[in-house]
Design a protein around this motif. Structure first.
Motif, PDB file in Angstrom:
ATOM      1  N   ALA A   1       0.831  -1.203   0.000  1.00  0.00           N
ATOM      2  CA  ALA A   1       0.000   0.000   0.000  1.00  0.00           C
ATOM      3  C   ALA A   1       0.867   1.254   0.000  1.00  0.00           C
ATOM      4  O   ALA A   1       1.978   1.269   0.553  1.00  0.00           O
ATOM      5  CB  ALA A   1      -0.905   0.012   1.224  1.00  0.00           C
ATOM      6  N   ASP A   2       0.348   2.304  -0.644  1.00  0.00           N
ATOM      7  CA  ASP A   2       1.009   3.604  -0.565  1.00  0.00           C
ATOM      8  C   ASP A   2       0.803   4.238   0.801  1.00  0.00           C
ATOM      9  O   ASP A   2       1.613   5.046   1.255  1.00  0.00           O
ATOM     10  CB  ASP A   2       0.450   4.548  -1.641  1.00  0.00           C
ATOM     11  N   LEU A   3      -0.303   3.871   1.471  1.00  0.00           N
ATOM     12  CA  LEU A   3      -0.670   4.496   2.743  1.00  0.00           C
ATOM     13  C   LEU A   3      -1.566   3.537   3.508  1.00  0.00           C
ATOM     14  O   LEU A   3      -2.363   2.808   2.905  1.00  0.00           O
ATOM     15  CB  LEU A   3      -1.418   5.810   2.482  1.00  0.00           C
ATOM     16  N   THR A   4      -1.455   3.518   4.833  1.00  0.00           N
ATOM     17  CA  THR A   4      -2.317   2.700   5.674  1.00  0.00           C
ATOM     18  C   THR A   4      -3.271   3.592   6.447  1.00  0.00           C
ATOM     19  O   THR A   4      -2.857   4.582   7.064  1.00  0.00           O
ATOM     20  CB  THR A   4      -1.494   1.846   6.650  1.00  0.00           C
ATOM     21  N   LEU A   5      -4.555   3.263   6.388  1.00  0.00           N
ATOM     22  CA  LEU A   5      -5.593   3.996   7.101  1.00  0.00           C
ATOM     23  C   LEU A   5      -6.215   3.067   8.130  1.00  0.00           C
ATOM     24  O   LEU A   5      -6.676   1.972   7.789  1.00  0.00           O
ATOM     25  CB  LEU A   5      -6.678   4.488   6.133  1.00  0.00           C
ATOM     26  N   THR A   6      -6.243   3.482   9.400  1.00  0.00           N
ATOM     27  CA  THR A   6      -6.800   2.644  10.463  1.00  0.00           C
ATOM     28  C   THR A   6      -7.925   3.375  11.162  1.00  0.00           C
ATOM     29  O   THR A   6      -7.942   4.611  11.245  1.00  0.00           O
ATOM     30  CB  THR A   6      -5.724   2.267  11.498  1.00  0.00           C
ATOM     31  N   SER A   7      -8.886   2.603  11.682  1.00  0.00           N
ATOM     32  CA  SER A   7      -9.982   3.206  12.439  1.00  0.00           C
ATOM     33  C   SER A   7      -9.499   3.724  13.789  1.00  0.00           C
ATOM     34  O   SER A   7     -10.167   4.533  14.432  1.00  0.00           O
ATOM     35  CB  SER A   7     -11.099   2.175  12.645  1.00  0.00           C
ATOM     36  N   VAL A   8      -8.355   3.262  14.222  1.00  0.00           N
ATOM     37  CA  VAL A   8      -7.808   3.743  15.487  1.00  0.00           C
ATOM     38  C   VAL A   8      -7.322   5.179  15.367  1.00  0.00           C
ATOM     39  O   VAL A   8      -7.438   5.985  16.288  1.00  0.00           O
ATOM     40  CB  VAL A   8      -6.647   2.823  15.947  1.00  0.00           C
ATOM     41  N   ARG A   9      -6.832   5.555  14.164  1.00  0.00           N
ATOM     42  CA  ARG A   9      -6.219   6.877  14.032  1.00  0.00           C
ATOM     43  C   ARG A   9      -6.771   7.686  12.867  1.00  0.00           C
ATOM     44  O   ARG A   9      -7.264   8.790  13.033  1.00  0.00           O
ATOM     45  CB  ARG A   9      -4.703   6.722  13.874  1.00  0.00           C
ATOM     46  N   GLU A  10      -6.705   7.143  11.643  1.00  0.00           N
ATOM     47  CA  GLU A  10      -7.012   7.958  10.467  1.00  0.00           C
ATOM     48  C   GLU A  10      -8.485   7.953  10.075  1.00  0.00           C
ATOM     49  O   GLU A  10      -8.973   8.907   9.479  1.00  0.00           O
ATOM     50  CB  GLU A  10      -6.188   7.480   9.261  1.00  0.00           C
ATOM     51  N   ILE A  11      -9.212   6.875  10.320  1.00  0.00           N
ATOM     52  CA  ILE A  11     -10.577   6.749   9.813  1.00  0.00           C
ATOM     53  C   ILE A  11     -11.581   7.160  10.870  1.00  0.00           C
ATOM     54  O   ILE A  11     -11.594   6.614  11.987  1.00  0.00           O
ATOM     55  CB  ILE A  11     -10.860   5.295   9.373  1.00  0.00           C
ATOM     56  N   ALA A  12     -12.449   8.127  10.525  1.00  0.00           N
ATOM     57  CA  ALA A  12     -13.531   8.532  11.419  1.00  0.00           C
ATOM     58  C   ALA A  12     -14.789   7.708  11.164  1.00  0.00           C
ATOM     59  O   ALA A  12     -15.527   7.375  12.091  1.00  0.00           O
ATOM     60  CB  ALA A  12     -13.830  10.016  11.239  1.00  0.00           C
ATOM     61  N   SER A  13     -15.061   7.400   9.905  1.00  0.00           N
ATOM     62  CA  SER A  13     -16.219   6.581   9.562  1.00  0.00           C
ATOM     63  C   SER A  13     -16.032   6.041   8.156  1.00  0.00           C
ATOM     64  O   SER A  13     -15.270   6.603   7.361  1.00  0.00           O
ATOM     65  CB  SER A  13     -17.512   7.395   9.641  1.00  0.00           C
ATOM     66  N   LEU A  14     -16.746   4.958   7.869  1.00  0.00           N
ATOM     67  CA  LEU A  14     -16.729   4.422   6.510  1.00  0.00           C
ATOM     68  C   LEU A  14     -17.998   3.608   6.288  1.00  0.00           C
ATOM     69  O   LEU A  14     -18.624   3.121   7.225  1.00  0.00           O
ATOM     70  CB  LEU A  14     -15.483   3.586   6.232  1.00  0.00           C
ATOM     71  N   THR A  15     -18.348   3.467   5.018  1.00  0.00           N
ATOM     72  CA  THR A  15     -19.500   2.663   4.620  1.00  0.00           C
ATOM     73  C   THR A  15     -19.049   1.701   3.534  1.00  0.00           C
ATOM     74  O   THR A  15     -18.517   2.137   2.508  1.00  0.00           O
ATOM     75  CB  THR A  15     -20.642   3.540   4.077  1.00  0.00           C
ATOM     76  N   ALA A  16     -19.239   0.409   3.771  1.00  0.00           N
ATOM     77  CA  ALA A  16     -18.847  -0.605   2.789  1.00  0.00           C
ATOM     78  C   ALA A  16     -20.102  -1.142   2.113  1.00  0.00           C
ATOM     79  O   ALA A  16     -21.081  -1.487   2.772  1.00  0.00           O
ATOM     80  CB  ALA A  16     -18.079  -1.734   3.465  1.00  0.00           C
ATOM     81  N   THR A  17     -20.065  -1.206   0.778  1.00  0.00           N
ATOM     82  CA  THR A  17     -21.222  -1.637   0.009  1.00  0.00           C
ATOM     83  C   THR A  17     -20.822  -2.730  -0.955  1.00  0.00           C
ATOM     84  O   THR A  17     -19.809  -2.619  -1.650  1.00  0.00           O
ATOM     85  CB  THR A  17     -21.815  -0.456  -0.788  1.00  0.00           C
ATOM     86  N   GLU A  18     -21.634  -3.791  -1.005  1.00  0.00           N
ATOM     87  CA  GLU A  18     -21.455  -4.862  -1.973  1.00  0.00           C
ATOM     88  C   GLU A  18     -22.784  -5.066  -2.684  1.00  0.00           C
ATOM     89  O   GLU A  18     -23.833  -5.131  -2.039  1.00  0.00           O
ATOM     90  CB  GLU A  18     -21.019  -6.150  -1.276  1.00  0.00           C
ATOM     91  N   GLU A  19     -22.765  -5.151  -4.011  1.00  0.00           N
ATOM     92  CA  GLU A  19     -24.007  -5.254  -4.767  1.00  0.00           C
ATOM     93  C   GLU A  19     -23.903  -6.334  -5.834  1.00  0.00           C
ATOM     94  O   GLU A  19     -22.818  -6.581  -6.375  1.00  0.00           O
ATOM     95  CB  GLU A  19     -24.359  -3.913  -5.414  1.00  0.00           C
ATOM     96  N   ILE A  20     -25.034  -6.957  -6.128  1.00  0.00           N
ATOM     97  CA  ILE A  20     -25.039  -8.014  -7.124  1.00  0.00           C
ATOM     98  C   ILE A  20     -24.715  -7.460  -8.501  1.00  0.00           C
ATOM     99  O   ILE A  20     -24.140  -8.153  -9.345  1.00  0.00           O
ATOM    100  CB  ILE A  20     -26.403  -8.746  -7.142  1.00  0.00           C
ATOM    101  N   ASP A  21     -25.035  -6.184  -8.753  1.00  0.00           N
ATOM    102  CA  ASP A  21     -24.733  -5.593 -10.051  1.00  0.00           C
ATOM    103  C   ASP A  21     -23.235  -5.517 -10.308  1.00  0.00           C
ATOM    104  O   ASP A  21     -22.809  -5.317 -11.449  1.00  0.00           O
ATOM    105  CB  ASP A  21     -25.329  -4.185 -10.153  1.00  0.00           C
ATOM    106  N   ALA A  22     -22.444  -5.644  -9.250  1.00  0.00           N
ATOM    107  CA  ALA A  22     -20.995  -5.627  -9.434  1.00  0.00           C
ATOM    108  C   ALA A  22     -20.470  -6.943  -9.970  1.00  0.00           C
ATOM    109  O   ALA A  22     -19.321  -7.033 -10.386  1.00  0.00           O
ATOM    110  CB  ALA A  22     -20.302  -5.298  -8.112  1.00  0.00           C
ATOM    111  N   CYS A  23     -21.312  -7.973  -9.961  1.00  0.00           N
ATOM    112  CA  CYS A  23     -20.886  -9.275 -10.461  1.00  0.00           C
ATOM    113  C   CYS A  23     -21.198  -9.372 -11.947  1.00  0.00           C
ATOM    114  O   CYS A  23     -22.348  -9.241 -12.368  1.00  0.00           O
ATOM    115  CB  CYS A  23     -21.598 -10.386  -9.688  1.00  0.00           C
ATOM    116  N   ARG A  24     -20.185  -9.593 -12.748  1.00  0.00           N
ATOM    117  CA  ARG A  24     -20.344  -9.780 -14.187  1.00  0.00           C
ATOM    118  C   ARG A  24     -19.396 -10.906 -14.603  1.00  0.00           C
ATOM    119  O   ARG A  24     -18.186 -10.699 -14.726  1.00  0.00           O
ATOM    120  CB  ARG A  24     -20.012  -8.483 -14.939  1.00  0.00           C
ATOM    121  N   ASN A  25     -19.946 -12.097 -14.773  1.00  0.00           N
ATOM    122  CA  ASN A  25     -19.104 -13.250 -15.080  1.00  0.00           C
ATOM    123  C   ASN A  25     -19.281 -13.757 -16.505  1.00  0.00           C
ATOM    124  O   ASN A  25     -18.701 -14.772 -16.881  1.00  0.00           O
ATOM    125  CB  ASN A  25     -19.347 -14.380 -14.079  1.00  0.00           C
ATOM    126  N   TYR A  26     -20.082 -13.059 -17.313  1.00  0.00           N
ATOM    127  CA  TYR A  26     -20.256 -13.392 -18.720  1.00  0.00           C
ATOM    128  C   TYR A  26     -20.215 -12.068 -19.476  1.00  0.00           C
ATOM    129  O   TYR A  26     -21.215 -11.356 -19.563  1.00  0.00           O
ATOM    130  CB  TYR A  26     -21.591 -14.104 -18.937  1.00  0.00           C
TER     131      TYR A  26
END
Length: 814
Positions: free
Chosen positions: A490-515
């Motif tokens: 990594a160019d930089l490390t971000l941790t919730s202990v120091r650098e990260i105040a909040s984050l939202t992780a999203t996973e969606e079926i539309d991101a899957c494209r296998n054909y």
């Protein structure tokens, strides 16, 4: 990431959040008036965000809120009707430079131009919005339409999407290599006849490619390029040639030819299949069309292995020459052995009032260490070097080494001095473009409409590349291959202990494209060129002595380009577009080497400029007195066939991700948009597989990551995200969006959008039994025995009036 000095590094390590900034509008420092600012960058794409979030174009935006000064309110100073002395500071199109950082040190954050300004009366605030260098690319996109790609059976690449991007940037004033010296036609001024950047193609904005070598005989490479990208042969003396946009005459013309080469890189260094050779030579050749079938040559030949430069003038390609070498020129003795980037050039002076001329020639070279050698002028005296009346027909390059930026210029009074030759000092240019390897070869260039930035964005979309202008105003073009290899550091490390105040992780079926399907235009069915439009002039044109006549001929936008007309004489008629000049309107005697011919396309017309350099009136007449100008366009023998390249689960044994994808997510299809930019099966297949590799498993997007401000972060950086307070997360991710905002008190907030490098472990559904996709109502069907018991005879069954469906579902049987 941007490099930072020690002050910035120390402040960032200490967790400093208070920023310092400098904001300049029109070169004026207005930092003290800034109430707030915000910079936003992200990749724009129409693909599902998590599937290919790092594809597309990025036009950064800066928003600045200004207060007034010196007792004047912001509306009074900066409204559209404000006094120009203050209002022009924020006028649309004005330059903007913004820097910010921590610890008293600042890093570049934005460079662009004002897009809009807004003021509200009764307040002391002016809102200024600026876009980066994309604003400079709002001119109309214009690309040439060369025919050279389909001159051979099945076609040869004449250009590439990379070349088109480089050319569109040049049109907007962003350069990857020295720009053409005199691109625009101005009466009485020099003119660029050929300008071949060789940035991924042989196509040219000025001139027309003619001989295109086979695709397996060269590569375009950034390695060893004199400036950004170069043509690198795979064998000795690779040839490429161009028709000039103007057929200037000899005697009478002064012509400068030049190119940049790198003799430190042999073709075998970049291709294991190349045939080794000790040759170290480059040739720039001017081919002259004489009377009948005769041809003359003017050549610059430089051989670094033998240590000499020669200039030829003859009726053969290796006739009479002058030589400059370390033996005769003391200045050259110490520089011939240098390996690296050379700028080579030669000046051919054929000015004369007669019908033939002994050229005066002069070389000029710049060595890798900057040493410049300006050879002494030399005039030929041997009869074999005499050049009779002719026109410049073709410019050829023969090279053993990486070559870039071939230029031919006519009309200069003399060989340019060292500063002008090297384009430094008053002639300086700024390199502000970085390209990537060629991935979309083109047999024909697609028709384009819209602005330069719009077309660049279209190419980025079609090629799954990124187009962006960074914090320093440098344009960067990167292919999808940039993300093909998963990073491990990594160019930089971000941790919730120091650098990260909040984050939202999203996973969606539309991101899957296998054909994945990539349409492409298949040109392999062409057998060569055929005649397109033909036109014979309706009148004989009169061209008085020492004057110029310009004529417009209607030409459709979808026609391929034509070169300047060849000049016929009474013994030879040129094929294709040609003209004959006679001494009388009824035909007279044919004249060669007397009329400069220049062509350009303009507003649906082919504009032809006839410049009579002789002392007699000439006419565009055949021997029989009919109009002699004939226009012929070429077109491919067949239209391309649209086909598809498909990437799908082909080998389950070697594709566990593909197996898991189809098992847990089903077959998910994605069809890329049909485009003229993809023209061969291998390119289409590579794109389809790149799409599938990116989407075979849904990769999460980590959005709204509020982090401790770091001015070094750039789009495309790799960061390690470690969240131990919320999601159990420890992963690498690409930076695909950055939004930084600050207020006047120095408080700053930075929000990142990240795309995961890895989707994580394959799905398992551990201790789960997923429900079936459907749960129909259970129906008990009648048995044969129950039917015969209820209806013992056929007559009873018929009398019941029931349908077989009603009986089958057992509602009427016991």
């Amino acid at each position: 990431m941007q490099p930072a000095d020690d002050a910035n590094e120390s402040a960032l390590a200490a967790g400093e959040r208070t920023t310092t900034h400098t904001t300049r509008l029109g070169g004026k420092d207005v930092s003290a008036q800034v109430q707030s600012w915000q910079v936003e960058r992200s990749y724009a794409t129409d693909l599902p965000a998590a599937m290919r979030a790092f594809s597309g174009s990025s036009a950064a935006q800066l928003q600045v809120q200004l207060s007034g000064a010196a007792g004047k309110s912001a509306p009074e100073m900066y409204s559209p009707w404000a006094d120009r002395a203050t209002g022009d500071v924020v006028r649309p199109g004005q330059s903007v430079v913004h820097e910010n950082g921590v610890g008293g040190a600042k890093l570049p954050a934005f460079r662009g131009t004002v897009r809009s300004r807004s003021t509200t009366s009764g307040t002391d605030s002016a809102q200024v919005t600026a876009l980066d260098g994309a604003e400079r690319l709002r001119g109309p996109a214009v690309l040439p339409k060369p025919y050279a790609g389909f001159l051979w059976k099945s076609g040869r690449p004449v250009s590439s999407a990379t070349w088109c991007v480089s050319e569109l940037l040049r049109q907007g004033g962003a350069y990857a290599c020295p720009p053409p010296r005199y691109p625009d036609f101005v009466e009485g001024r020099p003119l660029t006849l050929v300008y071949a950047s060789l940035h991924g193609g042989f196509s040219t904005p000025y001139g027309q490619p003619e001989h295109v070598p086979p695709a397996d005989s060269y590569v375009f490479s950034r390695q060893g390029a004199p400036h950004e990208m170069a043509l690198v042969p795979k064998g000795p003396q690779l040839k490429a040639s161009w028709f000039p946009r103007g057929r200037v005459t000899v005697p009478g013309s002064r012509i400068l030819v030049e190119a940049w080469v790198n003799n430190a890189v042999a073709y075998g260094d970049l291709d294991d299949d190349a045939v080794p050779s000790n040759s170290d030579r480059v040739t720039l050749q001017l081919q002259l069309n004489r009377n009948g079938s005769a041809t003359g040559y003017l050549e610059l030949v430089v051989d670094f292995a033998e240590g000499w430069a020669r200039i030829y003038s003859s009726d053969t390609a290796d006739g009479w020459y002058f030589q400059w070498s370390g033996i005769s020129e003391p200045t050259l003795r110490g520089i011939w052995q240098q390996r690296g980037v050379w700028h080579i050039g030669a000046f051919f002076d054929t000015s004369s009032t007669g019908t033939s001329v002994y050229p005066t020639v002069r070389p000029q070279l710049t060595a890798p260490d900057g040493t410049q050698f300006l050879g002494t002028p030399a005039t030929y005296t041997d009869s074999s070097a005499l050049q009779p009346a002719s026109e410049l027909r073709q410019v050829s390059l023969f090279t053993d080494m990486p070559t870039e930026c071939v230029q031919v210029t006519s009309g200069m009074a003399a060989m340019p001095g060292p500063a002008e030759f090297s384009q430094t000092g008053d002639h300086a240019w700024t390199k502000s473009v970085e390209l990537d390897d060629v991935i979309l070869p083109l047999i024909v260039l697609p028709r384009v409409t819209g602005s330069q930035w719009e077309v660049i964005s279209q190419i980025a979309k079609a090629s799954m590349s990124t187009a962006e202008i960074d914090e320093r105003g440098v344009f960067r073009w990167r292919n999808y291959s940039r993300f093909a290899t998963k990073p491990t550091v990594a160019d930089l490390t971000l941790t919730s202990v120091r650098e990260i105040a909040s984050l939202t992780a999203t996973e969606e079926i539309d991101a899957c494209r296998n054909y994945c399907i990539q349409p492409y235009k298949d040109w392999t069915g062409i057998t060569g060129p055929v005649t397109g439009t033909t036109f014979t002039d309706t009148v004989v044109r009169t061209i008085p002595a020492s004057t110029t006549t310009t004529v417009k001929y209607l030409m459709a936008d979808d026609e391929y380009d034509v070169s300047p007309p060849g000049t016929d004489d009474d013994s030879v008629t040129e094929p294709g577009t040609n003209v004959r000049f006679g001494t009388a309107a009824t035909g007279g005697t044919s004249v060669k080497g007397a009329v400069d011919l220049l062509v350009r396309r303009e507003d649906g017309y082919l504009v032809v400029r006839f410049a009579n350099r002789s002392t007699q009136t000439l006419y565009t007449a055949t021997k029989t007195g009919t109009p002699s100008f004939f226009l012929q366009t070429l077109k491919p023998s067949a239209d391309p066939v649209e086909r598809q390249a498909i990437a799908y689960l082909e080998n389950p044994a070697n594709d566990p991700a593909g197996v898991a994808s189809e098992k847990f997510y089903g077959r998910q299809e994605y069809t890329a948009e049909t485009t003229d930019w993809v023209q061969d099966a291998s390119t289409a297949s590579a794109l389809a597989h790149a799409m599938r590799d990116a989407g075979v498993l849904p990769v999460p997007v980590i959005g709204d990551v509020d982090v401790l401000y770091d001015p070094r972060i750039q789009l495309g950086d790799v960061v390690r995200v470690v969240d131990t307070t919320g999601a159990a997360l420890d992963t690498l991710a690409w930076v695909v969006g950055i939004r930084t905002s600050a207020t006047a008190d120095g408080g700053v907030q930075q929000t990142l959008t990240l795309r995961g490098v890895d989707p994580g472990p394959l799905p398992e559904d551990f201790q789960l039994t997923p429900d079936a996709p459907s749960d129909p109502v259970t129906v008990t069907y009648a048995t044969y025995a129950s039917v015969t018991s209820t209806f013992p005879t056929h007559a009873v069954l018929t009398a019941s009036g029931l349908t077989w469906g009603e009986i089958k579902e057992s509602a009427h049987v016991r």
